[in-house]
Write an enzyme that holds these catalytic residues in place. Structure first.
Site, PDB file in Angstrom:
ATOM      1  N   GLY A 281      45.312  33.001  42.729  1.00 38.35           N
ATOM      2  CA  GLY A 281      45.593  34.458  42.404  1.00 38.35           C
ATOM      3  C   GLY A 281      44.841  35.514  42.045  1.00 38.35           C
ATOM      4  O   GLY A 281      43.765  35.367  42.340  1.00 38.35           O
ATOM      5  N   GLU A 282      44.468  36.334  40.802  1.00 41.01           N
ATOM      6  CA  GLU A 282      44.213  37.583  40.427  1.00 41.01           C
ATOM      7  C   GLU A 282      43.452  38.631  41.445  1.00 41.01           C
ATOM      8  O   GLU A 282      42.768  39.409  40.928  1.00 41.01           O
ATOM      9  CB  GLU A 282      42.680  36.568  39.970  1.00 41.01           C
ATOM     10  CG  GLU A 282      42.955  35.608  38.654  1.00 41.01           C
ATOM     11  CD  GLU A 282      41.855  34.633  38.343  1.00 41.01           C
ATOM     12  OE1 GLU A 282      40.516  35.301  38.713  1.00 41.01           O
ATOM     13  OE2 GLU A 282      42.415  34.142  37.330  1.00 41.01           O
ATOM     14  N   GLY A 283      43.663  38.258  42.824  1.00 39.11           N
ATOM     15  CA  GLY A 283      43.275  38.885  43.782  1.00 39.11           C
ATOM     16  C   GLY A 283      41.649  38.253  44.404  1.00 39.11           C
ATOM     17  O   GLY A 283      41.007  39.303  45.318  1.00 39.11           O
ATOM     18  N   SER A 284      41.698  36.892  44.262  1.00 42.26           N
ATOM     19  CA  SER A 284      40.797  36.343  44.138  1.00 42.26           C
ATOM     20  C   SER A 284      40.007  35.991  46.110  1.00 42.26           C
ATOM     21  O   SER A 284      39.298  36.315  46.415  1.00 42.26           O
ATOM     22  CB  SER A 284      40.451  34.979  43.477  1.00 42.26           C
ATOM     23  OG  SER A 284      41.699  34.000  44.324  1.00 42.26           O
TER      24      SER A 284
ATOM     25  N   ILE B 186      38.238  36.002  40.263  1.00 42.00           N
ATOM     26  CA  ILE B 186      37.855  38.027  40.632  1.00 42.00           C
ATOM     27  C   ILE B 186      37.114  38.245  39.957  1.00 42.00           C
ATOM     28  O   ILE B 186      36.143  39.534  40.177  1.00 42.00           O
ATOM     29  CB  ILE B 186      39.245  38.735  40.034  1.00 42.00           C
ATOM     30  CG1 ILE B 186      39.772  39.717  40.922  1.00 42.00           C
ATOM     31  CG2 ILE B 186      39.885  39.277  38.746  1.00 42.00           C
ATOM     32  CD1 ILE B 186      38.880  39.543  42.355  1.00 42.00           C
TER      33      ILE B 186
END
Length: 349
Positions: A315-318, A101
């Site tokens: 996840g992470e907003g990636s 991210i």
């Protein structure tokens, strides 16, 4: 639990997107040098963002990315392939630019920060870190409420404070054990069987998946009589970082900033947020379909169609960050393509 126990800002109104700007954008789309509908969902994205920005030719320039991190008490029961120390280690990685991210946010020239809500491991100060530690971890929700009401409100407030002015908000998350929490939240919200919504998260084996599913079933039984309000579900089964996402989503929409939702855990937060504030729903765009087993089911429950499907489960907003690039291109096409009149091209009969 009732709204009386929640932060005052949570019930502030969310205005609807600008319908006039949407109509103007739709009319402009009809004049562009292409067959009607030939750009598919890219055309609707332009119309949707026109409504968000209140202008017929929107642009995506100021993107806010926040990754909320926290540890989970349930992880001590062996629900993840990784030790809890990884949460704090990844926070440092976010801040130093080494995580996926971090790279994607840089590509988007986004306003990026990691937000520490409480990690088992030490978290060092950094210019890219917002430190809002509440506790080292939530409680083991198979045996007790994950959070106190006070802790829930602190986590919601932390997210709300990160809802900044901009063209788009992307919320990421990090927390060993948080797919267990997300699955429990979605099972409680939508009355789903744990085995239908629970997946392998970080890549656990079948035996760990069975244990994870059983722990969620145990927790649903333990808390059953209290799971009558979305905030109570969040307090008893959620995580600090998930609650912060809820606060950030609601706060962003209250500011007139649309939210690009990431994967499974971020979608669980969106489900809670919409249950608390139904007028939030038009301000949410779902970035991608995760490879996590329950994400498709969660999206179906929300009536949401994601933009991308790349078999991601990081996840992470990636995934949302990748989808933001698609939105930027959609808006560029909308605003920069010639009209039939400009180009001297004949319309279809």
């Amino acid at each position: 639990m009732t709204n009386d126990f929640l932060p005052e800002w949570l019930t502030r109104p969310i205005e609807a997107p600008d319908a006039n700007a949407e109509s103007e954008a739709r009319a402009h789309q009809a004049q562009l040098t292409k067959p009607a509908g030939s750009l598919g969902r890219l055309e609707q994205l332009a119309v949707t963002f026109a409504g968000y920005q209140g202008r017929s030719k929107p642009a995506l320039e100021n993107i806010i990315v926040r990754v909320f991190a926290a540890d989970h008490g349930i992880a001590a029961r062996g629900t993840s392939a990784y030790p809890q120390e990884v949460t704090a280690q990844m926070v440092a990685n976010f801040c130093h630019g080494g995580a996926a991210i971090s790279v994607l946010a840089k590509q988007l020239d986004a306003d990026f920060r990691a937000v520490n809500l409480g990690c088992v491991g030490p978290v060092a100060a950094h210019k890219n870190l917002v430190d809002y530690a509440i506790a080292p971890a939530t409680a083991d929700f198979s045996q007790a409420p994950a959070m106190t009401v006070t802790q829930l409100n602190k986590a919601l407030d932390a997210g709300f404070l990160q809802a900044q002015p901009g063209d788009l908000f992307i919320g990421g998350e990090m927390g060993i054990g948080n797919t267990t929490s997300a699955a429990a939240l979605l099972a409680a919200l939508f009355q789903l069987a744990p085995e239908a919504i629970t997946g392998k998260g970080t890549g656990i084996d079948d035996a760990t998946l069975t244990r994870k599913t059983q722990l969620i079933a145990t927790a649903l039984g333990y808390h059953r009589e209290h799971l009558t309000h979305p905030a109570a579900i969040l307090q008893r089964l959620g995580g600090f970082e998930i609650a912060a996402l809820v606060g950030a989503y609601v706060g962003s929409a209250q500011r007139g900033v649309p939210v690009l939702v990431d994967g499974f855990i971020s979608t669980a937060a969106a489900a809670v947020a919409v249950a608390l504030q139904p007028t939030l729903a038009p301000w949410l765009v779902y970035g991608h379909l995760s490879n996590e087993a329950g994400h498709k089911l969660a999206l179906e429950q929300l009536g949401a169609t994601p933009l991308l499907a790349l078999d991601m489960r990081l996840g992470e907003g990636s995934g949302a960050a990748l989808a933001a690039g698609v939105i930027q291109q959609a808006l560029a096409l909308h605003s920069q393509m010639a009209t039939f009149a400009d180009a001297g091209v004949s319309h279809a009969d």
